[in-house]
Design a protein around this motif. Sequence first.
Motif, short mmCIF file in Angstrom:
data_model
loop_
_atom_site.label_atom_id
_atom_site.label_comp_id
_atom_site.label_asym_id
_atom_site.label_seq_id
_atom_site.Cartn_x
_atom_site.Cartn_y
_atom_site.Cartn_z
N GLN A 13 0.95 -1.14 0.01
CA GLN A 13 -0.15 0.02 -0.03
C GLN A 13 0.87 1.23 -0.07
O GLN A 13 0.67 2.31 -0.74
CB GLN A 13 -0.98 -0.07 1.25
N HIS A 14 1.90 1.14 0.92
CA HIS A 14 2.81 2.59 0.98
C HIS A 14 3.44 2.58 -0.55
O HIS A 14 3.35 3.79 -0.86
CB HIS A 14 3.80 2.07 2.02
N LEU A 15 3.93 1.74 -1.11
CA LEU A 15 4.39 1.84 -2.54
C LEU A 15 3.45 2.31 -3.69
O LEU A 15 3.78 2.94 -4.38
CB LEU A 15 5.35 0.55 -2.96
N PHE A 16 2.46 1.65 -3.41
CA PHE A 16 1.39 1.95 -4.46
C PHE A 16 0.89 3.41 -4.44
O PHE A 16 0.62 3.97 -5.23
CB PHE A 16 0.25 1.02 -4.23
N TRP A 17 0.55 3.54 -3.24
CA TRP A 17 0.12 5.09 -3.00
C TRP A 17 1.17 6.18 -3.04
O TRP A 17 0.80 7.42 -3.31
CB TRP A 17 -0.71 5.13 -1.75
N LEU A 18 2.39 5.66 -2.87
CA LEU A 18 3.53 6.84 -3.13
C LEU A 18 3.32 7.32 -4.80
O LEU A 18 3.77 8.30 -5.02
CB LEU A 18 4.98 6.13 -2.91
N PHE A 19 2.91 6.49 -5.48
CA PHE A 19 2.35 6.65 -6.69
C PHE A 19 0.87 7.15 -7.14
O PHE A 19 0.71 8.09 -7.68
CB PHE A 19 2.66 5.55 -7.66
N GLY A 20 0.29 6.65 -6.35
CA GLY A 20 -1.36 6.64 -6.73
C GLY A 20 -1.78 7.93 -6.24
O GLY A 20 -2.77 8.55 -7.02
#
Length: 840
Positions: A258-265
Amino acid sequence: MTDAELRQAPAMSAIARHKALERLWGTPGGWGKLSAVNHSTVGMRFIITSFVFFLIGGVLAMLIRAQLAGPETDFLSAAAYAQVFTMHGTVMMFLFAIPLIEGLALYMLPKLLGARDLAFPRLSAFGYWCYLFGGSMLILALVAGAAPDSGWFMYTPLSSKPFSPGINSDVWLVGVTFVEVSAVCAAVEFMTTVLKMRTGGMALHRMPIMVWYLWVTAAMMLFGFPPLILGSVLLEMERAFDWPFFDPTRGGSPLLWQHLFWLFGHPEVYIIFLPGAGIISTILPVFTGRKLVGYSWIVVALIALGFISFGIWAHHMFATGIPHLSLAFFSAASTLVVIPTAVQIFAWLATLLSGRPRITLSMLYFYGFLSTFVIGGLTGVMVAVVPFDWQAHDTHFVVAHLHYVLMGGFIFPVLAAIYYWLPHMTGRKHLEGLGRTAFALIFLGFNAAFLPMHLTGLLGMPRRVYTYGGDLGWNLLNLVSSVSSFVLAIGFALVVVDVIQVARFGRRTRRNPWNATTLEWAMPTPPPAYNIGSQPEVRDRDPLIDDPGLPAALARGEGYLGEPRNGWRETLGVHMLTGKPEQVVLLPGPTFIPLWTALATGLFFVSFLFKLYPISALAFVLVVICAWRWMWNSGLRTDAEPVAIGLGQTAPLHATTADPPTLWGMVFTLMANGVLFGALVFGYLFLWVVAPNWPPPQLLVREPVTPLLLVAAAAAGLWAVSRAGGANARGERAASQTALVTSAACGLVIALAALAVPVFTAPSPTAHAYGAAVAFISGYMAFHGLIAVLLSAYAWSRARGGWISAQRRVEFAALRLWWLYLAAVVGISLTLLHGPVWFS
């Protein structure tokens, strides 16, 4: 025609100049069209392809709404609904919104900048083929019934092997990563182009406001996409090789995804919004007859917005149990983002109120944007407040908020842009009757479809459910949403019909029918392959107001690079701040090498998807061969004197300068790479501090040989590349080549020593996330050491082939940058991996 002959020859007529430039910049017919690298052609391919994917995503949305129109509907099964839901979000986010931004920027940036093309035309073409192949992979999987089904956000553990054992999640991870290659290429291309490829005199404070928006968007893409690429690679490694990055029983954590995805998202929301806001800031002054109010304030606001957007990724994770201090910080940051957004809105309102608005189709979409986006922004502030977010999280309230932001902040501005630039792209003007009907259906259909979702969400309807009971009070609201969504779809269909009929049958219009002030309207309509007969010297932010006769003067060649010569595709390179002409950039012509490189890259991804690892290794070798061939014919084989550029000035060719666009392309590529490595460091530390089952049961074996060998090789590599550059500058060819061999040897030592760590001194990568992290970080070091070997060998071969001299030395500068980056990676990696061992 030589440069000396050019100085003495009489000026060409406008017709002769047009024909000569069209021959130079045009694209061959037939199968040769696949070799196109011209930014207009590639940009239009992006735009058209993205709208095809938009139509596919729209059909998927209609299937969703048909399923949710009433309770206990069995139109779709749970499995089919999961695939349709996942693919709708994936298509709209990854195959429509971002690629459309890329296409718009590809097509418009050189025209807005008064240039003839982008900095790296072949990179643009390569990016398009990656986008097309990656997107097609996802659509074919949907047709085959093997589409991803874990949601477009791919949360673990739902997307992990135990809960998604088929190929579905792999298709998403591989296909989306393939598409993301295109986005990173575009970001590097756009940032370099804006800084180095403007027309003469276009200082930063004279750039069109749309260019500022696109440049900040490119910067956000450069820093926003690598964390998701890393997350996708880590999850695929877990699924393919059982490396437990996200398995809490073995030291992993689902929250890391979730952290890696929302660092983009979350930055992606603003990546999508900023180009739309740029469109509004561009067309509003035209249709109000008033210069944009607060140009400088808007520039500062959008840069601030870009920075703040990276500090609020956990806005989407309030319900995951993160610490209260984090909740307070991210909630405050999420509300802070309102300030730079409000600056832009107030500037638009001031421009509107101080001007005399013309009610055109583009302005109708502006009013639709303003009202819709403000609603989306207000609901965004609501979900930024933690207690309310806990109530509305994962309900249809969030679905409504998301669509109001995306529809208001992106779709409405894009539709305004279509009708604004359609006369420029086609040379034809639309009749507004059908377009106004389409606008009414879109505006009314959208609000009737999504406004009720706020209520269904507040009544407790969760997201992602494929059916619901009839006694929950959601029936009428869902029926209204579903019927209205079909009205919305009819409106979009009318837009498509309207655009096609204008392009084919619309009446011819004069150049610049809107009386706009930016340089794209100084070009013929539709624009030729070379954009502009000669590049102007800009003295004002609105050059067509400053000099109304500019279009005719440029057609006569009364500017920079007005006379074609030597078969060169020429455009100006300028000082980054002042816009003073500094170099003549020679660009490549049509070539199939981007297509072959994309095919080799596609073979790598597809073979990895089907676990055909020997073919993946072969595909990687093919990619290296294509890349080598790609770069080989760039540059000059002989030193060159400065050439005449027009207006009584001369400038050197870019291959002989100290800071050609190529070097800046390497700088921005390394920035993106550094962000990926930074995300990797973050992930390693996050697992060490937060994940369960840490500290690991076994650490690295304490031994000094490998760390010392890596440090020595990094230091020796830096020394070797510095010596190679110095010897080349002094004309000592043999010493330079010997130093390059040393550089290659040092890169090989780093690759082998890094690979030795997970093989001989680390615990198994399948036993615990610590072993997997050690193996991945070591592999990252080894891969970059191998690239150092290839770059050293390439520079050595170029020097032997006569492509490098004391004057032509960009290969040495690029290799030195790579070694500086590699040395930093080695130092940080050794600290991460060996620090806990030696100080425990």
